[in-house]
Design an enzyme around this catalytic site. Structure first.
Site, PDB file in Angstrom:
ATOM      1  N   LYS A   1       0.845  -1.189   0.000  1.00 35.81           N
ATOM      2  CA  LYS A   1       0.000   0.000   0.000  1.00 35.81           C
ATOM      3  C   LYS A   1       0.876   1.233   0.000  1.00 35.81           C
ATOM      4  CE  LYS A   1       0.569   1.933   3.366  1.00 35.81           C
ATOM      5  NZ  LYS A   1       1.830   2.535   3.927  1.00 35.81           N
TER       6      LYS A   1
ATOM      7  N   TYR B   1      -4.214   4.523   6.529  1.00 41.37           N
ATOM      8  CA  TYR B   1      -4.745   3.599   7.547  1.00 41.37           C
ATOM      9  C   TYR B   1      -6.017   4.175   8.177  1.00 41.37           C
ATOM     10  CZ  TYR B   1      -0.437   0.850   7.405  1.00 41.37           C
ATOM     11  OH  TYR B   1       0.599   0.050   6.997  1.00 41.37           O
TER      12      TYR B   1
HETATM   13  P1  NAD Z   1      12.462   0.924   2.085  1.00 39.79           P
HETATM   14  O1  NAD Z   1      13.013   2.228   1.633  1.00 39.79           O
HETATM   15  O2  NAD Z   1      12.979   0.382   3.371  1.00 39.79           O
HETATM   16  O3  NAD Z   1      12.677  -0.190   0.973  1.00 39.79           O
HETATM   17  C1  NAD Z   1      12.449   0.073  -0.400  1.00 39.79           C
HETATM   18  C2  NAD Z   1      13.283  -0.865  -1.237  1.00 39.79           C
HETATM   19  O4  NAD Z   1      13.129  -0.487  -2.595  1.00 39.79           O
HETATM   20  C3  NAD Z   1      14.781  -0.803  -0.912  1.00 39.79           C
HETATM   21  O5  NAD Z   1      15.312  -2.096  -0.893  1.00 39.79           O
HETATM   22  C4  NAD Z   1      15.344  -0.013  -2.091  1.00 39.79           C
HETATM   23  O6  NAD Z   1      16.683  -0.381  -2.400  1.00 39.79           O
HETATM   24  C5  NAD Z   1      14.416  -0.439  -3.218  1.00 39.79           C
HETATM   25  N1  NAD Z   1      14.400   0.512  -4.317  1.00 39.79           N
HETATM   26  C6  NAD Z   1      14.466   0.154  -5.624  1.00 39.79           C
HETATM   27  N2  NAD Z   1      14.451   1.249  -6.409  1.00 39.79           N
HETATM   28  C7  NAD Z   1      14.400   2.312  -5.586  1.00 39.79           C
HETATM   29  C8  NAD Z   1      14.385   3.711  -5.809  1.00 39.79           C
HETATM   30  N3  NAD Z   1      14.402   4.236  -7.049  1.00 39.79           N
HETATM   31  N4  NAD Z   1      14.357   4.511  -4.744  1.00 39.79           N
HETATM   32  C9  NAD Z   1      14.277   4.025  -3.493  1.00 39.79           C
HETATM   33  N5  NAD Z   1      14.303   2.679  -3.211  1.00 39.79           N
HETATM   34  C10 NAD Z   1      14.364   1.848  -4.260  1.00 39.79           C
HETATM   35  O7  NAD Z   1      10.881   1.091   2.138  1.00 39.79           O
HETATM   36  P2  NAD Z   1       9.852   0.186   2.919  1.00 39.79           P
HETATM   37  O8  NAD Z   1       9.538   0.826   4.221  1.00 39.79           O
HETATM   38  O9  NAD Z   1      10.302  -1.208   2.908  1.00 39.79           O
HETATM   39  O10 NAD Z   1       8.535   0.384   2.007  1.00 39.79           O
HETATM   40  C11 NAD Z   1       8.344  -0.319   0.804  1.00 39.79           C
HETATM   41  C12 NAD Z   1       6.843  -0.364   0.472  1.00 39.79           C
HETATM   42  O11 NAD Z   1       6.157  -0.993   1.525  1.00 39.79           O
HETATM   43  C13 NAD Z   1       6.185   1.007   0.327  1.00 39.79           C
HETATM   44  O12 NAD Z   1       5.184   0.957  -0.663  1.00 39.79           O
HETATM   45  C14 NAD Z   1       5.531   1.260   1.685  1.00 39.79           C
HETATM   46  O13 NAD Z   1       4.406   2.114   1.629  1.00 39.79           O
HETATM   47  C15 NAD Z   1       5.134  -0.138   2.050  1.00 39.79           C
HETATM   48  N6  NAD Z   1       5.086  -0.343   3.507  1.00 39.79           N
HETATM   49  C16 NAD Z   1       4.016  -0.999   4.001  1.00 39.79           C
HETATM   50  C17 NAD Z   1       3.936  -1.254   5.350  1.00 39.79           C
HETATM   51  C18 NAD Z   1       2.802  -2.059   5.894  1.00 39.79           C
HETATM   52  O14 NAD Z   1       2.660  -2.134   7.097  1.00 39.79           O
HETATM   53  N7  NAD Z   1       2.008  -2.677   5.046  1.00 39.79           N
HETATM   54  C19 NAD Z   1       4.950  -0.812   6.207  1.00 39.79           C
HETATM   55  C20 NAD Z   1       6.047  -0.158   5.660  1.00 39.79           C
HETATM   56  C21 NAD Z   1       6.110   0.063   4.298  1.00 39.79           C
END
Ligand code: NAD
Length: 375
Positions: free
Chosen positions: A140, A226
């Site tokens: 999301k 949320y």
């Molecule tokens: P994060 O920044 O920790 O991870 C993102 C990943 O994408 C990294 O491994 C990064 O290297 C990669 N990536 C690839 N191309 C990229 C670019 N151009 N720029 C930045 N990163 C790039 O983020 P996250 O917290 O893991 O979030 C990822 C997704 O999950 C998002 O859509 C976020 O909204 C969602 N999320 C959902 C929940 C939940 O509870 N459902 C919680 C946190 C995050």
């Protein structure tokens, strides 16, 4: 002392450890041990994007899943992917990068792709994943725009594959219980209001969440979603009108591109009003309260990965309900695996993500124009 300052022990003392309210609610402290089923069929999952959520929540979640196993990883960082592959028993031949991603189509060990990339990348990787012949779970918010959501839905339909949005709270028992209680007219009376606050004080100004192209928007798209979801799943209705107000300090280096705080109100057909706040600038808020004519039910924290608490006040009686927690990620992944195995529609399909994107666009419009937006 206000009712909310009562400790859990106080609740027990005041209400009795096994008190009944309205004949429906019991506070208990022991659970029958659930014995897991013997291992059955598990579908193979590819995880795309090995960031914080994938490493800290999703990959560990497979240990608790009964119908899902991780069989492939997709990352721009080979070394990180190899380390995680070794930890989670993924064959190194099943490590892909963003260029070789489409070759997943030749890998029969992968049934479902879970997209855990920044929001602005969900559409591209969903569409490419569907074209590779795989079912999709996307994080999301579903995408940055309703148009992207529509293209994702169309691509999955064309490929004959399922598309689900990772609204994990719909698959865990605290929010599921809240929904049941919110709609129990005998217990809390007709529902009048859903109040939800979601936000935290965001740090690093360089992170993708503060970049409009990658995030789609600010706190609303990330955490305010949320609160929006809560108003919809607690009422079981769709809003008809939306008001909103934004406050963003554009001199704050973090908020050059996206909003900080956005508060919004929703009117639902039955007369229930939703009242929500969303922020990247205030101290952590994570709260849902539904209020009827006879009582209220509250989750706080409401939507964290762990630690949810459900309290309710019916007339003068304040109680807390003990609920056995589950791993949210294992539950949501198993839901999609089961839908694929039995050819069922997921509870939170692409259309549900699209609806939220449309409402979020209406919230932005209401804040921008200062006018009520009919939806
Ligand atoms: P994060 O920044 O920790 O991870 C993102 C990943 O994408 C990294 O491994 C990064 O290297 C990669 N990536 C690839 N191309 C990229 C670019 N151009 N720029 C930045 N990163 C790039 O983020 P996250 O917290 O893991 O979030 C990822 C997704 O999950 C998002 O859509 C976020 O909204 C969602 N999320 C959902 C929940 C939940 O509870 N459902 C919680 C946190 C995050």
């Amino acid at each position: 002392m206000s009712d909310l300052s009562l400790t859990r022990r106080d609740f027990m003392k005041q209400t009795g450890a096994a008190s009944l309210i309205g004949g429906a609610i019991t506070t208990t402290t022991s659970f029958a041990q659930r014995v897991p089923d013997p291992p059955g069929k598990k579908l193979g999952w590819a995880i795309v994007g090995l960031g914080s959520l994938a490493i800290n929540q999703i990959l560990p979640g497979f240990a608790k899943s009964e119908k899902s196993k991780v069989t492939a990883l997709v990352s721009g960082n080979r070394e990180k992917a190899e380390k995680l592959a070794a930890r989670y028993g993924v064959n190194p031949k099943n490590i892909y990068n963003y260029q070789t991603y489409d070759q997943l189509k030749n890998n029969p060990e992968v049934d479902i792709i879970y997209i855990v990339l920044p929001n602005g990348m969900h559409a591209e990787y969903t569409i490419r994943g569907a074209q590779a012949g795989k079912h999709i779970l996307t994080e999301k918010p579903m995408a940055n725009t309703p148009k992207d959501c529509e293209e994702m839905i169309a691509a999955c339909k064309k490929a004959g594959k399922k598309l689900m949005v990772a609204y994990r709270c719909r698959y865990e028992p605290f929010n599921q219980t809240l929904i049941k209680l919110a709609q129990d007219k005998e217990l809390i009376g007709p529902l009048r209001a859903v109040i939800s606050d979601h936000g935290f004080n965001i740090g690093d100004p360089k992170q993708w969440r503060l970049n409009k192209a990658l995030a789609g928007g600010g706190s609303l798209m990330d955490i305010g979603l949320y609160a929006l979801q809560a108003t919809r799943y607690c009422t079981g209705e769709e809003p008809t009108e939306i008001n909103a107000m934004e406050y963003t300090d554009r001199n704050d280096v973090r908020f050059k591109e996206v909003e900080d705080m956005i508060n919004f109100q929703l009117r639902f057909p039955s007369g229930v009003l939703g009242q929500c706040t969303s922020s990247y600038g205030y101290y952590g808020q994570n709260h849902i309260r539904v209020v009827g004519t006879k009582g209220w039910v509250e989750l706080e924290p409401a939507t964290g990965y762990t630690g949810a608490r459900l309290r309710m006040k019916i007339g003068p009686n304040l109680t807390e309900r003990d609920i056995r927690p589950v791993d949210h990620f294992a539950a949501e992944m198993d839901h999609l695996s089961e839908c694929v195995m039995n050819d069922k529609e997921p509870l939170t399909p692409g259309e549900e993500g699209l609806r939220d994107l449309k409402y979020m666009m209406a919230i932005y419009e209401a804040a921008r124009t200062g006018k009520t937006v009919k939806v």
